[in-house]
Scaffold this motif. Sequence first.
Motif, short mmCIF file in Angstrom:
data_model
loop_
_atom_site.label_atom_id
_atom_site.label_comp_id
_atom_site.label_asym_id
_atom_site.label_seq_id
_atom_site.Cartn_x
_atom_site.Cartn_y
_atom_site.Cartn_z
N LYS A 87 -12.68 9.09 -9.87
CA LYS A 87 -11.59 8.53 -10.68
C LYS A 87 -11.99 8.46 -12.15
O LYS A 87 -11.23 8.85 -13.04
CB LYS A 87 -11.23 7.14 -10.17
CG LYS A 87 -10.17 6.42 -11.02
CD LYS A 87 -10.24 4.91 -10.86
CE LYS A 87 -11.42 4.32 -11.61
NZ LYS A 87 -11.44 2.83 -11.54
N GLU A 88 -13.19 7.96 -12.40
CA GLU A 88 -13.62 7.77 -13.78
C GLU A 88 -13.75 9.10 -14.53
O GLU A 88 -13.35 9.21 -15.69
CB GLU A 88 -14.95 7.01 -13.82
CG GLU A 88 -14.81 5.55 -13.43
CD GLU A 88 -16.11 4.78 -13.57
OE1 GLU A 88 -17.14 5.39 -13.94
OE2 GLU A 88 -16.11 3.56 -13.34
N LEU A 91 -10.29 10.47 -15.42
CA LEU A 91 -9.76 9.80 -16.61
C LEU A 91 -10.44 10.31 -17.87
O LEU A 91 -9.80 10.49 -18.92
CB LEU A 91 -9.95 8.30 -16.48
CG LEU A 91 -9.18 7.60 -15.35
CD1 LEU A 91 -9.53 6.12 -15.31
CD2 LEU A 91 -7.68 7.79 -15.51
N VAL A 150 -6.77 6.90 -9.04
CA VAL A 150 -6.36 7.53 -10.29
C VAL A 150 -4.95 7.08 -10.67
O VAL A 150 -4.67 6.76 -11.83
CB VAL A 150 -6.41 9.07 -10.16
CG1 VAL A 150 -5.78 9.75 -11.38
CG2 VAL A 150 -7.85 9.54 -10.00
N ALA A 153 -5.03 3.55 -12.03
CA ALA A 153 -5.66 3.52 -13.35
C ALA A 153 -4.70 4.06 -14.42
O ALA A 153 -4.65 3.54 -15.54
CB ALA A 153 -6.95 4.33 -13.34
N CYS A 154 -3.95 5.10 -14.07
CA CYS A 154 -2.98 5.65 -15.03
C CYS A 154 -1.86 4.66 -15.32
O CYS A 154 -1.35 4.59 -16.45
CB CYS A 154 -2.41 6.97 -14.48
SG CYS A 154 -3.59 8.34 -14.49
N LEU A 157 -3.07 2.36 -17.84
CA LEU A 157 -3.12 2.98 -19.16
C LEU A 157 -1.74 3.13 -19.79
O LEU A 157 -1.62 3.64 -20.90
CB LEU A 157 -3.79 4.35 -19.07
CG LEU A 157 -5.30 4.35 -18.80
CD1 LEU A 157 -5.79 5.76 -18.49
CD2 LEU A 157 -6.06 3.77 -19.98
#
Length: 387
Positions: A87-88, A91, A150, A153-154, A157
Amino acid sequence: MRYIKTIDDITKDGRIEFGEGYDFVDAAEEADAILMRSTDLHGYELPRSIRAIARCGAGVNNIPIEEYARQGVVVFNSPGANSNAVKEIVLAMMIMSSRGIVQAMQWVRDNARDPNILADAEKAKKAFVGRELRGKRVGIVGLGNVGSKVANACVDLGMDVYGYDPFISVEHAWALSHNVQRVGTLEDLCRGCDYLTLHVPSKADTIRMISSEQLALLAPGAVLINFARETIIDEDAVDAALRTGALSWFACDFATPKTVRMPHTFITTHSGAGTEEAEANCADMAISELKDYLENGNIANSVNYPACNMGKARAASRVACLHANVPNMIGQITAVLAKDNANVQRMVNESAGENAYTMFDTDEHLDARTIDALKQIPAIHRVRVIK
């Protein structure tokens, strides 16, 4: 004592602990199980003593899983243990492809001898103006261990997040933010996306699933990210889209002969899961799976046999039969046990595709003739006496 053969470097510091009752051996012929990472086992002569193989990672393309199933060898993987690491880096690729970071750093290196570099860098920065992720549309193909992380996390963001996964599990569906909008077709997902990131395994229905048809639906100058498997994109179509500007960047974890010749790429050395934490998490999961199978016969996260759990082995005898998924197997097994007047406390049978697994506890130890009779049943691959 149970014996483990390790293949590959399992963790960066080399430390692997199974605990009391286990020891490591150099020769696979002396081992009960194999703990491994990335070595290709196709063509490897697997000793009969091996009962299980655990891979520290999710993908198992390097293991002949169906061949091993027919030998009664359970193959485990460790799904999700490295998902945060992947995931990191995904990103990171989104940001790198949007902000001209690498190009700006290269400009600084190229002009390191410029005595007026501070002032000249101020003038040069206009060439590296990028765009923010906030408000952009991202499509996520596959909402499993990595894709769901992901997606969330998006959302954090501030992106407009869409997901496509016709086979999403209940577990991962619950884990998704309510702001992730699920769509019913791959085409609907791709339409108008500024970013498309792929998180599906390589299977017959995913090979080259991203081709010219899907790429044409993306927003002009979109970014494609593939940290799943190299086979799920049509490399020729991606190359063409990069050269025409339909794609502005392609980030991937697979340095193939074709990807390394494509323009506007960020390509890493299959290092999406390359963190100390991910290595340790994968090893811990794989070790736990092996120990529960060797000690209790329980199966979790196998790629060639069904999940099955009867808890700790506490009865006088626990026997596991690994066999083909064919009719009347239970009847044949119980017929053998009836001849021995064995009292079965409980029995579980699970199947997955062509393979099945039957495990049972008895009040007394079964004699060698009964175990041998079980082994003689057609389509039985292996019989294990666990206790």
